[in-house]
Design a protein around this motif. Structure first.
Motif, PDB file in Angstrom:
ATOM      1  N   ILE A  30       0.828  -1.209   0.000  1.00 47.28           N
ATOM      2  CA  ILE A  30       0.000   0.000   0.000  1.00 47.28           C
ATOM      3  C   ILE A  30       0.859   1.255   0.000  1.00 47.28           C
ATOM      4  O   ILE A  30       1.716   1.431   0.867  1.00 47.28           O
ATOM      5  CB  ILE A  30      -0.932   0.007   1.228  1.00 47.28           C
ATOM      6  CG1 ILE A  30      -1.813  -1.251   1.184  1.00 47.28           C
ATOM      7  CG2 ILE A  30      -1.788   1.277   1.281  1.00 47.28           C
ATOM      8  CD1 ILE A  30      -2.652  -1.435   2.404  1.00 47.28           C
ATOM      9  N   LEU A  31       0.628   2.097  -0.982  1.00 47.19           N
ATOM     10  CA  LEU A  31       1.347   3.364  -1.049  1.00 47.19           C
ATOM     11  C   LEU A  31       0.375   4.492  -0.741  1.00 47.19           C
ATOM     12  O   LEU A  31      -0.644   4.647  -1.423  1.00 47.19           O
ATOM     13  CB  LEU A  31       1.920   3.577  -2.451  1.00 47.19           C
ATOM     14  CG  LEU A  31       2.931   2.535  -2.925  1.00 47.19           C
ATOM     15  CD1 LEU A  31       3.431   2.903  -4.319  1.00 47.19           C
ATOM     16  CD2 LEU A  31       4.104   2.446  -1.954  1.00 47.19           C
ATOM     17  N   VAL A  32       0.700   5.258   0.282  1.00 47.49           N
ATOM     18  CA  VAL A  32      -0.140   6.395   0.634  1.00 47.49           C
ATOM     19  C   VAL A  32       0.455   7.618  -0.056  1.00 47.49           C
ATOM     20  O   VAL A  32       1.612   7.969   0.202  1.00 47.49           O
ATOM     21  CB  VAL A  32      -0.133   6.632   2.159  1.00 47.49           C
ATOM     22  CG1 VAL A  32      -1.137   7.710   2.532  1.00 47.49           C
ATOM     23  CG2 VAL A  32      -0.407   5.338   2.905  1.00 47.49           C
ATOM     24  N   THR A  60      -1.626  -0.993  -4.156  1.00 49.20           N
ATOM     25  CA  THR A  60      -2.757  -0.122  -3.851  1.00 49.20           C
ATOM     26  C   THR A  60      -2.262   1.301  -3.641  1.00 49.20           C
ATOM     27  O   THR A  60      -1.253   1.511  -2.963  1.00 49.20           O
ATOM     28  CB  THR A  60      -3.444  -0.617  -2.552  1.00 49.20           C
ATOM     29  OG1 THR A  60      -3.892  -1.945  -2.754  1.00 49.20           O
ATOM     30  CG2 THR A  60      -4.620   0.264  -2.166  1.00 49.20           C
ATOM     31  N   LEU A  61      -2.972   2.258  -4.228  1.00 45.40           N
ATOM     32  CA  LEU A  61      -2.653   3.672  -4.035  1.00 45.40           C
ATOM     33  C   LEU A  61      -3.752   4.297  -3.188  1.00 45.40           C
ATOM     34  O   LEU A  61      -4.935   4.108  -3.491  1.00 45.40           O
ATOM     35  CB  LEU A  61      -2.621   4.384  -5.392  1.00 45.40           C
ATOM     36  CG  LEU A  61      -1.658   3.820  -6.452  1.00 45.40           C
ATOM     37  CD1 LEU A  61      -1.954   4.453  -7.820  1.00 45.40           C
ATOM     38  CD2 LEU A  61      -0.217   4.098  -6.040  1.00 45.40           C
ATOM     39  N   VAL A  83      -2.961   8.760   8.245  1.00 48.89           N
ATOM     40  CA  VAL A  83      -1.679   8.335   7.659  1.00 48.89           C
ATOM     41  C   VAL A  83      -0.974   7.392   8.633  1.00 48.89           C
ATOM     42  O   VAL A  83      -0.467   6.332   8.242  1.00 48.89           O
ATOM     43  CB  VAL A  83      -0.801   9.560   7.318  1.00 48.89           C
ATOM     44  CG1 VAL A  83       0.597   9.131   6.883  1.00 48.89           C
ATOM     45  CG2 VAL A  83      -1.447  10.411   6.228  1.00 48.89           C
ATOM     46  N   GLU A  84      -1.000   7.734   9.928  1.00 51.06           N
ATOM     47  CA  GLU A  84      -0.322   6.880  10.908  1.00 51.06           C
ATOM     48  C   GLU A  84      -0.963   5.503  11.014  1.00 51.06           C
ATOM     49  O   GLU A  84      -0.280   4.490  11.129  1.00 51.06           O
ATOM     50  CB  GLU A  84      -0.270   7.573  12.273  1.00 51.06           C
ATOM     51  CG  GLU A  84       0.962   8.446  12.354  1.00 51.06           C
ATOM     52  CD  GLU A  84       0.893   9.504  13.436  1.00 51.06           C
ATOM     53  OE1 GLU A  84       0.102   9.331  14.379  1.00 51.06           O
ATOM     54  OE2 GLU A  84       1.630  10.511  13.302  1.00 51.06           O
ATOM     55  N   GLU A  85      -2.284   5.481  10.944  1.00 51.65           N
ATOM     56  CA  GLU A  85      -2.966   4.175  11.011  1.00 51.65           C
ATOM     57  C   GLU A  85      -2.527   3.282   9.858  1.00 51.65           C
ATOM     58  O   GLU A  85      -2.317   2.081  10.016  1.00 51.65           O
ATOM     59  CB  GLU A  85      -4.485   4.369  10.988  1.00 51.65           C
ATOM     60  CG  GLU A  85      -5.016   4.841  12.323  1.00 51.65           C
ATOM     61  CD  GLU A  85      -6.479   5.293  12.263  1.00 51.65           C
ATOM     62  OE1 GLU A  85      -7.147   5.196  13.291  1.00 51.65           O
ATOM     63  OE2 GLU A  85      -6.940   5.744  11.185  1.00 51.65           O
ATOM     64  N   LEU A  86      -2.380   3.880   8.694  1.00 49.86           N
ATOM     65  CA  LEU A  86      -1.950   3.093   7.532  1.00 49.86           C
ATOM     66  C   LEU A  86      -0.506   2.623   7.693  1.00 49.86           C
ATOM     67  O   LEU A  86      -0.174   1.483   7.361  1.00 49.86           O
ATOM     68  CB  LEU A  86      -2.103   3.910   6.246  1.00 49.86           C
ATOM     69  CG  LEU A  86      -3.529   4.043   5.730  1.00 49.86           C
ATOM     70  CD1 LEU A  86      -3.584   5.032   4.579  1.00 49.86           C
ATOM     71  CD2 LEU A  86      -4.054   2.683   5.253  1.00 49.86           C
ATOM     72  N   GLY A  95       1.549  -1.330   7.806  1.00 53.88           N
ATOM     73  CA  GLY A  95       2.576  -1.727   6.838  1.00 53.88           C
ATOM     74  C   GLY A  95       2.601  -0.916   5.554  1.00 53.88           C
ATOM     75  O   GLY A  95       3.397  -1.206   4.658  1.00 53.88           O
ATOM     76  N   ALA A  96       1.741   0.094   5.458  1.00 51.87           N
ATOM     77  CA  ALA A  96       1.759   0.932   4.247  1.00 51.87           C
ATOM     78  C   ALA A  96       2.979   1.847   4.290  1.00 51.87           C
ATOM     79  O   ALA A  96       3.602   2.024   5.342  1.00 51.87           O
ATOM     80  CB  ALA A  96       0.485   1.769   4.188  1.00 51.87           C
ATOM     81  N   ARG A  97       3.334   2.431   3.157  1.00 50.00           N
ATOM     82  CA  ARG A  97       4.372   3.464   3.186  1.00 50.00           C
ATOM     83  C   ARG A  97       3.907   4.713   2.447  1.00 50.00           C
ATOM     84  O   ARG A  97       3.048   4.630   1.567  1.00 50.00           O
ATOM     85  CB  ARG A  97       5.690   2.969   2.649  1.00 50.00           C
ATOM     86  CG  ARG A  97       5.557   2.241   1.359  1.00 50.00           C
ATOM     87  CD  ARG A  97       6.860   1.614   0.997  1.00 50.00           C
ATOM     88  NE  ARG A  97       6.831   0.175   1.161  1.00 50.00           N
ATOM     89  CZ  ARG A  97       7.896  -0.595   1.001  1.00 50.00           C
ATOM     90  NH1 ARG A  97       9.059  -0.070   0.739  1.00 50.00           N
ATOM     91  NH2 ARG A  97       7.807  -1.888   1.118  1.00 50.00           N
TER      92      ARG A  97
END
Ligand code: SAH
Length: 246
Positions: A167-169, A193-194, A207-210, A214-216
């Motif tokens: 997952i990319l934020v 995933t974007l 953002v922190e929850e993601l 394991g998202a970045r």
């Protein structure tokens, strides 16, 4: 050749059934006749080459003469998790991302989402969006129609995240890692995933929850893009680097 989308239930071993507004379009607008050939697709990736056999106003039956798999779909599966924006921007996002090759779009209600959607209206809205994806697929000759997920809350989305999802934020406050650098180091990814925030962006907490899951976070560069630009700009970069664009 003309293309028609039908639901998978309207295709059997040897025939397809073109119904409703499609049948009307076929007879009244295009004035196709028995013996004419068309392409029918059901969103699964297969394309059916069909000869029209029995034409009436509300139902046309066609005989399948060939089945093929379209080469117009990317092997890289990109999902877009989109914070629902105001007005009809979501429609634009769905249309353009479908053309560019998105696999799935999940509309989410985030902390800064402004639109209020009553429970009863959500499914209607989703159906409308799905229809836009269908039309855009037809226009760009894709045979896989991107799936538009149910409108979900932020927590529902978090709960749906799997362990091995990449997952990319897309985050305008990420100053170090750009999407370009990420893609250069991850050339073999075939699924990602974007996540894009709505007009007001994602909150720090979101953002922190993601990140905890394991998202970045990645940046799209020094300028702040509008929410309706960010997703498709990122999609173009991903499919250019890893997929079949360009
Ligand atoms: N918080 C900002 C801008 C939000 S832009 C504000 O209100 O001023 C809307 C969304 O587009 C963001 O949530 C982000 O996902 C994406 N986005 C826009 N510009 C970006 C950039 N330069 N890098 C990464 N993401 C960006």
């Amino acid at each position: 050749m003309r293309r028609f989308f039908v639901s998978p239930g309207d295709i059997d071993n040897s025939q397809v059934y073109i119904k409703g507004s499609n049948a009307h379009h076929l007879t009244q607008v295009l004035r196709l006749k028995e013996g004419d050939k068309v392409i029918v697709f059901d969103g699964s990736g297969r394309e059916y080459h069909v000869v029209l056999k029995n034409i009436s106003r509300d139902l046309t039956v066609g005989e399948i003469i060939d089945v093929s798999v379209s080469g117009r779909d990317s092997k890289v599966r990109v999902s877009l998790v989109q914070g629902i924006p105001k007005g009809d921007k979501m429609e634009l996002i769905i249309q353009k991302c479908t053309e560019l090759g998105i696999a799935e779009i999940i509309p989410v209600l985030t902390e800064r989402t402004v639109v209020k959607l009553e429970e009863g209206k959500k499914e209607k809205r989703r159906e409308r969006w799905q229809k836009i994806a269908q039309e855009a697929s037809k226009q760009c000759q894709r045979s896989i129609v991107p799936h538009i997920g149910e409108i979900c809350t932020w927590n529902q989305y978090l709960a749906s995240i799997g362990n091995d999802d990449t997952i990319l934020v897309l985050w305008e406050n990420e100053k170090t890692v750009g999407l370009k650098a990420f893609l250069e180091n991850n050339k073999h990814l075939d699924k990602l995933t974007l996540v894009v925030g709505p007009e007001g962006g994602l909150s720090q907490e979101e953002v922190e929850e993601l990140l905890q899951l394991g998202a970045r976070t990645v940046s799209l560069g020094p300028r702040i893009l509008r929410t309706e630009t960010a997703g498709f700009a990122a999609l173009v970069m991903v499919l250019y680097e890893l997929g079949d664009l360009g």
